[in-house]
Scaffold this active site. Structure first.
Site, PDB file in Angstrom:
ATOM      1  N   LYS A   1       5.854  10.046  16.416  1.00  0.00           N
ATOM      2  CA  LYS A   1       4.944   9.054  15.834  1.00  0.00           C
ATOM      3  C   LYS A   1       4.843   7.826  16.728  1.00  0.00           C
ATOM      4  O   LYS A   1       3.761   7.264  16.925  1.00  0.00           O
ATOM      5  CB  LYS A   1       5.398   8.657  14.434  1.00  0.00           C
ATOM      6  CG  LYS A   1       4.419   7.712  13.776  1.00  0.00           C
ATOM      7  CD  LYS A   1       4.769   7.378  12.345  1.00  0.00           C
ATOM      8  CE  LYS A   1       3.694   6.451  11.750  1.00  0.00           C
ATOM      9  NZ  LYS A   1       4.016   6.025  10.380  1.00  0.00           N
TER      10      LYS A   1
ATOM     11  N   ASN B   1      -1.328   0.750  19.058  1.00  0.00           N
ATOM     12  CA  ASN B   1      -1.241  -0.482  18.273  1.00  0.00           C
ATOM     13  C   ASN B   1      -1.455  -1.730  19.132  1.00  0.00           C
ATOM     14  O   ASN B   1      -2.349  -2.532  18.846  1.00  0.00           O
ATOM     15  CB  ASN B   1       0.080  -0.535  17.509  1.00  0.00           C
ATOM     16  CG  ASN B   1      -0.026   0.046  16.115  1.00  0.00           C
ATOM     17  OD1 ASN B   1      -0.422  -0.627  15.176  1.00  0.00           O
ATOM     18  ND2 ASN B   1       0.311   1.309  15.975  1.00  0.00           N
TER      19      ASN B   1
ATOM     20  N   ALA C   1       0.821  -1.215   0.000  1.00  0.00           N
ATOM     21  CA  ALA C   1       0.000   0.000   0.000  1.00  0.00           C
ATOM     22  C   ALA C   1       0.855   1.265   0.000  1.00  0.00           C
ATOM     23  O   ALA C   1       0.659   2.157  -0.835  1.00  0.00           O
ATOM     24  CB  ALA C   1      -0.947  -0.015   1.199  1.00  0.00           C
TER      25      ALA C   1
END
Length: 328
Positions: free
Chosen positions: A205, A213, A10
């Site tokens: 990040k 996550n 992707a």
């Protein structure tokens, strides 16, 4: 400029299509139905910024490509130690490896002159030196991805949001190779700031990834659900606070507050994290770079991190039980 995208999924196919549109000589290395579709129809990008189709060279054999100026690594970090046979044919004397990964990179302490851990190997992401043996740290260019894409169908990439790919040298500064790559990415419609201290971006990040996550995979919750559940939100804040302390002990100084980071995640809405998506797809979870290495850095720097350790233990067990072969 010759660029090979190794792992043209992707993100990789989107970057490759953009670079090709900007005039770079791009080669996508992929496999399966996605490879076949891109060979036949090119890479179709569907984006709120405008749809387009690019037709770079596509192959499953890096030897067809040969040495390039840049290898953009679109692989998951846990695939790095075994990617040597794919990378080797693409390497020339000056080839740079652009690691667009989540979490702590294998090169983290390379070039961190003056820090007590300068040159130290991060075992979680470079076990026994297996990663650095195939991806030499001297070739590494860091890349922090602020972009969301999905493969809508083979050969079709849906770009959801973000076009920023922050670049930086492990040793800091603004090198010629980073500036040249940034120029090519901008020509293709991307944002590519060259950051003099990329580790700060990595940690900003990572503050989100290290908490959201694993917790999303453990709870099956979306970003918004985790932020709106009081106890989970408090756990997220604790994990982020621990992560900030580790970052500062590990030579970085990310300039973002925990409250702002959580608020930004809440605004994403009912989005499933990549780790939850991998769990639902039956894929191995990207634990080592996202939370395992952070726990390792906590130990190396002497920073207490009980919340991170506990969540790391739980997500590690989930990864084991979810991928284990049933007994009996």
């Amino acid at each position: 400029m010759r660029v090979a995208v190794l792992g043209a999924g992707a993100i990789g196919a989107y970057v490759g299509a953009a670079l090709h549109r900007g005039g770079a000589d791009v080669h996508l290395v992929a496999r399966g139905p996605h490879l076949a579709a891109m060979r036949e129809h090119g890479v179709r990008v569907l984006s709120p910024r405008g749809d387009f189709t690019a037709r770079p060279h596509v192959t499953d054999d890096p030897a067809e490509v040969g040495p390039v100026d840049y290898v953009f690594l679109g692989l998951k970090a846990h695939s790095y130690p075994g990617c040597g046979p794919l990378v080797a044919p693409l390497l020339g004397p000056e080839t740079a490896l652009v690691a667009a990964q989540n979490g702590i990179p294998w090169w983290y302490f390379h070039g961190l002159d003056g820090h007590p851990l300068a040159g130290r190997r991060v075992e979680t992401v470079d076990p026994g030196g297996a990663t650095s043996a195939v991806l030499a740290v001297e070739r590494a260019v860091g890349c922090v991805v602020y972009c969301s894409t999905v493969i809508e169908e083979p050969g079709v990439i849906r770009h959801l949001e973000g076009t920023r790919f922050s670049l930086g040298e492990p040793a800091g500064g603004r090198s010629a190779r980073c500036l040249a790559l940034a120029e090519a990415m901008v020509a293709g419609g991307l944002k590519a700031p060259v950051e003099p201290n990329l580790r700060d971006d990595i940690w900003v990040k990572l503050m989100g990834n290290v908490a959201f996550n694993p917790l999303s995979a453990l709870t099956r919750a979306t970003m918004a659900q985790m932020c709106e559940h009081d106890d989970t939100r408090a756990l997220v804040a604790t994990m982020m606070t621990e992560t900030l302390a580790i970052a500062r002990a590990a030579g970085a100084d990310p300039q973002v507050s925990v409250a702002k980071r959580i608020d930004g995640a809440w605004r994403v809405g009912h989005h499933k994290t990549s780790m939850l998506q991998d769990l639902e797809a039956g894929k191995p979870l990207e634990i080592d770079a996202i939370i395992g290495a952070v726990v390792e850095l906590a130990a190396l720097t002497g920073v207490p991190a009980p919340a991170l350790r506990h969540v790391h233990a739980a997500i590690g067990l989930l990864n084991h039980t979810a991928t284990a072969v049933p007994v009996g």
